[in-house]
Scaffold this motif. Structure first.
Motif, mmCIF file in Angstrom:
data_model
loop_
_atom_site.group_PDB
_atom_site.id
_atom_site.type_symbol
_atom_site.label_atom_id
_atom_site.label_comp_id
_atom_site.label_asym_id
_atom_site.label_seq_id
_atom_site.Cartn_x
_atom_site.Cartn_y
_atom_site.Cartn_z
ATOM 1 N N SER A 5 0.830 -1.205 0.000
ATOM 2 C CA SER A 5 0.000 0.000 0.000
ATOM 3 C C SER A 5 0.863 1.253 0.000
ATOM 4 O O SER A 5 0.566 2.228 -0.709
ATOM 5 C CB SER A 5 -0.921 0.016 1.212
ATOM 6 O OG SER A 5 -1.852 -1.053 1.146
ATOM 7 N N GLN A 9 0.828 4.093 -2.900
ATOM 8 C CA GLN A 9 0.525 5.483 -2.574
ATOM 9 C C GLN A 9 1.655 6.409 -2.993
ATOM 10 O O GLN A 9 1.415 7.551 -3.419
ATOM 11 C CB GLN A 9 0.207 5.624 -1.092
ATOM 12 C CG GLN A 9 -1.125 5.010 -0.706
ATOM 13 C CD GLN A 9 -1.582 5.395 0.681
ATOM 14 O OE1 GLN A 9 -0.991 6.258 1.325
ATOM 15 N NE2 GLN A 9 -2.637 4.758 1.150
ATOM 16 N N VAL A 28 -4.372 8.048 -9.690
ATOM 17 C CA VAL A 28 -4.493 6.602 -9.482
ATOM 18 C C VAL A 28 -4.578 5.895 -10.829
ATOM 19 O O VAL A 28 -3.893 4.895 -11.074
ATOM 20 C CB VAL A 28 -5.727 6.264 -8.625
ATOM 21 C CG1 VAL A 28 -5.909 4.752 -8.528
ATOM 22 C CG2 VAL A 28 -5.590 6.858 -7.232
ATOM 23 N N ASP A 154 -7.846 0.570 -3.360
ATOM 24 C CA ASP A 154 -7.923 1.083 -1.992
ATOM 25 C C ASP A 154 -7.517 2.548 -1.931
ATOM 26 O O ASP A 154 -8.141 3.359 -1.241
ATOM 27 C CB ASP A 154 -7.001 0.263 -1.072
ATOM 28 C CG ASP A 154 -7.563 -1.110 -0.754
ATOM 29 O OD1 ASP A 154 -8.775 -1.324 -0.980
ATOM 30 O OD2 ASP A 154 -6.794 -1.968 -0.290
ATOM 31 N N THR A 155 -6.453 2.893 -2.653
ATOM 32 C CA THR A 155 -5.993 4.285 -2.674
ATOM 33 C C THR A 155 -7.037 5.187 -3.315
ATOM 34 O O THR A 155 -7.313 6.294 -2.835
ATOM 35 C CB THR A 155 -4.662 4.389 -3.438
ATOM 36 O OG1 THR A 155 -3.682 3.569 -2.793
ATOM 37 C CG2 THR A 155 -4.156 5.828 -3.457
ATOM 38 N N ALA A 164 -7.400 11.395 1.352
ATOM 39 C CA ALA A 164 -6.006 11.275 0.945
ATOM 40 C C ALA A 164 -5.357 12.639 0.946
ATOM 41 O O ALA A 164 -5.868 13.578 0.361
ATOM 42 C CB ALA A 164 -5.912 10.659 -0.446
ATOM 43 N N VAL A 172 3.191 10.533 1.569
ATOM 44 C CA VAL A 172 1.765 10.300 1.691
ATOM 45 C C VAL A 172 1.464 9.825 3.094
ATOM 46 O O VAL A 172 2.099 8.903 3.601
ATOM 47 C CB VAL A 172 1.284 9.242 0.669
ATOM 48 C CG1 VAL A 172 -0.201 8.976 0.836
ATOM 49 C CG2 VAL A 172 1.573 9.718 -0.737
ATOM 50 N N ASP A 174 -0.269 7.922 6.146
ATOM 51 C CA ASP A 174 -0.946 6.634 6.299
ATOM 52 C C ASP A 174 -2.426 6.902 6.549
ATOM 53 O O ASP A 174 -2.800 7.473 7.567
ATOM 54 C CB ASP A 174 -0.347 5.880 7.482
ATOM 55 C CG ASP A 174 -0.978 4.508 7.660
ATOM 56 O OD1 ASP A 174 -1.957 4.203 6.955
ATOM 57 O OD2 ASP A 174 -0.491 3.755 8.512
#
Length: 250
Positions: A5, A9, A28, A154-155, A164, A172, A174
């Protein structure tokens, strides 16, 4: 945050930095196409209570796939949202797929896709949309690519829910900690408003949008009882007024 992840990200944040803008679902899609063996990507916002609409696509084929599924009401994106699971279609011309989507499948191949992979954007019971990936050859995603694709989804979910944050130093944050809080705030609103979870989430997002606040901030206020919604509360209720209601109830 898992190492996968975190890596995804970072890829998305780097793409946003190249654009010179805040991270968005566009980043993304572009990062996914760069990292995965696919020809294009698209994200559509979806809801059970309102009409879905495309948010971004990386190329003409992706745009056509999003529009086809919106218009026809069938396809991997539609099923992924309805079922809440990834729908992987490595060959659009297989008999099984043609039986399942008799209109979409041939139209998609005519548009230039041979395989489509759809991933629901999901946090708990909340699903704001779907990430679609297509390939111009019939093929499957291997285990590593599939795991990466799910991390991209997910992102995208976190970005679409406005949680985000691309930090000034290029790192980035968490975002996993926001998941439970948004779910918890939505659950609280179902009790306060006497509505289902989808309607509660719509009200939460509407309030955040109306007041120019991040969804995560509003969720934190709801969970901490600094912000309370009444059944007749409209999205333009001010935070101070809602907090006064909470004080009166205390």
């Amino acid at each position: 945050m898992s190492s996968r992840s975190a890596r995804i990200q970072v890829l998305v944040a780097e793409q946003a930095a190249r654009r010179g803008a805040r991270v968005s679902v566009v980043d993304v899609c572009v990062a996914a196409v760069t990292a995965l063996p696919v020809g294009g990507a698209g994200v559509s916002a979806m809801s059970r209570s309102t009409a879905s609409h495309p948010l971004c696509s990386t190329d003409d084929v992706s745009a056509q796939l999003e529009e086809l599924q919106l218009t026809l009401g069938e396809g991997p994106r539609v099923d992924a949202f309805a079922l809440g699971v990834a729908v992987l279609t490595p060959d659009l011309l297989s008999d099984e797929v043609l039986d399942r989507w008799p209109v979409f499948a041939p139209a998609a191949t005519e548009a230039g896709a041979q395989a489509v992979f759809a991933f629901p954007l999901q946090i708990g019971a909340i699903s704001p949309g779907v990430l679609d990936l297509y390939a111009d050859v019939a093929d499957e995603l291997d285990a590593e690519d599939l795991a990466d694709a799910m991390a991209f989804a997910d992102t995208a979910t976190l970005i679409l829910l406005d949680t985000a944050i691309d930090e000034p130093d290029g790192h980035v944050r968490d975002l996993g900690g926001y998941r439970a809080e948004i779910d918890q705030a939505t659950g609280i609103l179902t009790e306060q408003l006497g509505v289902g979870i989808e309607e509660a989430f719509v009200r939460l997002r509407a309030h955040a949008y109306a007041h120019g606040r991040r969804l995560a901030e509003v969720a934190a206020d709801v969970v901490a009882r600094r912000l309370r919604f009444a059944p007749d509360t409209t999205p333009d209720t001010t935070p101070d007024t809602a907090r006064d209601e909470a004080d009166d109830d205390a």
